[in-house]
Scaffold this active site. Structure first.
Site: not given
Length: 348
Positions: A161-163, A189, A208, A244, A326
Site C-alpha cells: 500500500s502507499c502507507t 490520509h 464513511r 481521512r 499517496n
C-alpha cells in the site's frame, strides 16, 4: 533495466486514480517506449476515459497528446485498446499478447480471484494494493527493501500500500540501527473515492457515509498487518490507526517509536539524512523547511521525513513526521517494481 531487453506489453485493469497515474508515470519517466501500454480495461465509457487521461485536477494535463479515435485511446501516436468488461474473463488478454497486467481496480485481493486473470491469458499480475494474506501472492514488494528478491518466477506480485511504502523505509532503518521496541502509527490520509462529497448512503462503515470534504474521519486500516508482513521482526510491536482528512492528495504519517537504544533528535535526523543519500536514495528523502502538504504534490519519493518535526520524549521515545504523495509516490514504486521484475524474467 537494460536497454537490450524487449519492450514490455502492459495492460491496466481499473483506470481510476492509480491506473491513470501509472500510465502518466511511464510517460513522464520516458519509459513509454519500453513499457508499452496496449490495453486498458475500465467499465467507464471511452469518452470519459480519454477526458480524464487528458485533464487531471491533481496532477495537471497529461504530458503528451491524448485523443480518442473510433473508441481507441491514442497517446502520443500510440494506440491503446479500450475494453469495458467487469470480469477478468470479459477481456481476451491472450489475443492482446500482454506480458504484465497492472491490476488497479482494487477488487481482487485473494489468489482465487487473481488466478482468474492468469487463466484468462495474463501471464503476470502486479497489484496496486495489498493482498488479503501473504499466501495470496508470490511476493509483496516494497521497493528499496526486498525488490532484489524478485527472480522472474513470480506470477502474482503485490506492491503493498502507499502507507506501507511510506513508513517501511523509516522503520527498517530505525530497527536496523537502533532497535524498535514499540511503534504507533497514525496516518492522516487524503480523501478517497469510497467517500461521498455530501452525506449519503455510500458505505457500510457509517463514518464513511459522511461528507469527505467537511470532516476528519477515522477509518479502519490494515497498516500494522502490512508492516509486520514486510518486517516480521516487528510482529506484535506495531499499532496503527488512520484518519481521512479533507485534502485531495498528499498524506502524512505521525510516527511514535520506542527505541531499544538511547538517541537524540540531532542523531536521529542525521541517520535519516544519511540513509536518504545512501541505501534508500530515491525512495526516502528528508527536508527541514516549513512545509505544508501541497509542497509534496507530485513528489515521486515514497516518504519525505520532515526533520523540523522530530521530537524527543526522553532518550528512547521519539516522534517523527512523514509526508508522502499517496498517488504519485506509490505509482512510481509500481513502475520501479515492474522494471525490476521484468529484468528478472527476461534473464531467466
Amino acid at each position: 533495466m537494460s536497454g537490450s531487453l524487449p519492450p514490455l506489453r502492459l495492460a491496466i485493469n481499473g483506470y481510476g486514480r492509480i491506473g491513470r497515474c501509472f500510465l502518466r508515470a511511464l510517460h513522464e519517466r520516458g519509459l513509454a517506449e519500453r513499457f508499452q501500454v496496449v490495453a486498458i480495461n475500465e467499465p467507464a465509457n471511452s469518452e470519459s476515459i480519454a477526458y480524464l487521461t487528458r485533464f487531471d485536477s491533481t496532477h495537471g494535463r497529461f504530458p503528451a497528446p491524448v485523443e480518442l479515435q473510433d473508441g481507441t485511446l491514442v497517446i502520443d501516436g500510440r494506440s491503446i485498446q479500450l475494453t469495458h468488461a467487469d470480469t477478468p474473463e470479459g477481456v481476451d488478454w491472450r489475443s492482446l499478447k500482454v506480458d504484465l497486467l497492472v491490476e488497479c481496480s482494487g477488487q481482487y485481493s485473494n489468489r482465487a480471484g487473481l488466478r482468474r486473470f492468469l487463466e484468462a491469458g495474463c501471464p503476470r499480475v502486479l497489484l496496486s494494493h495489498p493482498a488479503n494474506s501473504a499466501a495470496d501472492v508470490d511476493a509483496t514488494v516494497v521497493y528499496g527493501l526486498n525488490h532484489g528478491r524478485l527472480n522472474g518466477d513470480e506470477r502474482i506480485v503485490s506492491n503493498a500500500s502507499c502507507t506501507t511504502n511510506a513508513v517501511v523505509p523509516v522503520l527498517e532503518l530505525l530497527d536496523r540501527e537502533l532497535g524498535l521496541e514499540q511503534v504507533l502509527l497514525t496516518t492522516l490520509h487524503s480523501v478517497m473515492n469510497d467517500q461521498p462529497l455530501v452525506d449519503g448512503y455510500h458505505h457500510s462503515d457509517l463514518r464513511r457515509t459522511r461528507s469527505a470534504m467537511q470532516s476528519m474521519i477515522p477509518v479502519s486500516t490494515g497498516l500494522a498487518r502490512g508492516v509486520e508482513r514486510l518486517l516480521p521482526g516487528l510482529k506484535g510491536k506495531v499499532l496503527a490507526k488512520a484518519i481521512r482528512v479533507p485534502t485531495l492528495n498528499v498524506s502524512a504519517i505521525d510516527l511514535t517509536v520506542t527505541l531499544a537504544q538511547d538517541a537524540d533528535v540531532a542523531g536521529l535526523n542525521a541517520l535519516l539524512q544519511i540513509a536518504s543519500n545512501g541505501p534508500w536514495k530515491g525512495v526516502l528523502t528528508t527536508s527541514a523547511a516549513p512545509h505544508a502538504s501541497i509542497d509534496f504534490n507530485h513528489d515521486p519519493h515514497s516518504a519525505i521525513v520532515d526533520l523540523s518535526q522530530t521530537r524527543a520524549g526522553g532518550a528512547r521515545l521519539f516522534n517523527l513526521f512523514i509526508w508522502f504523495d499517496n498517488e504519485w509516490g506509490f505509482v512510481n514504486r509500481m513502475v520501479d517494481v515492474a522494471q525490476r521484475w521484468h529484468a528478472g524474467w527476461s534473464q531467466s
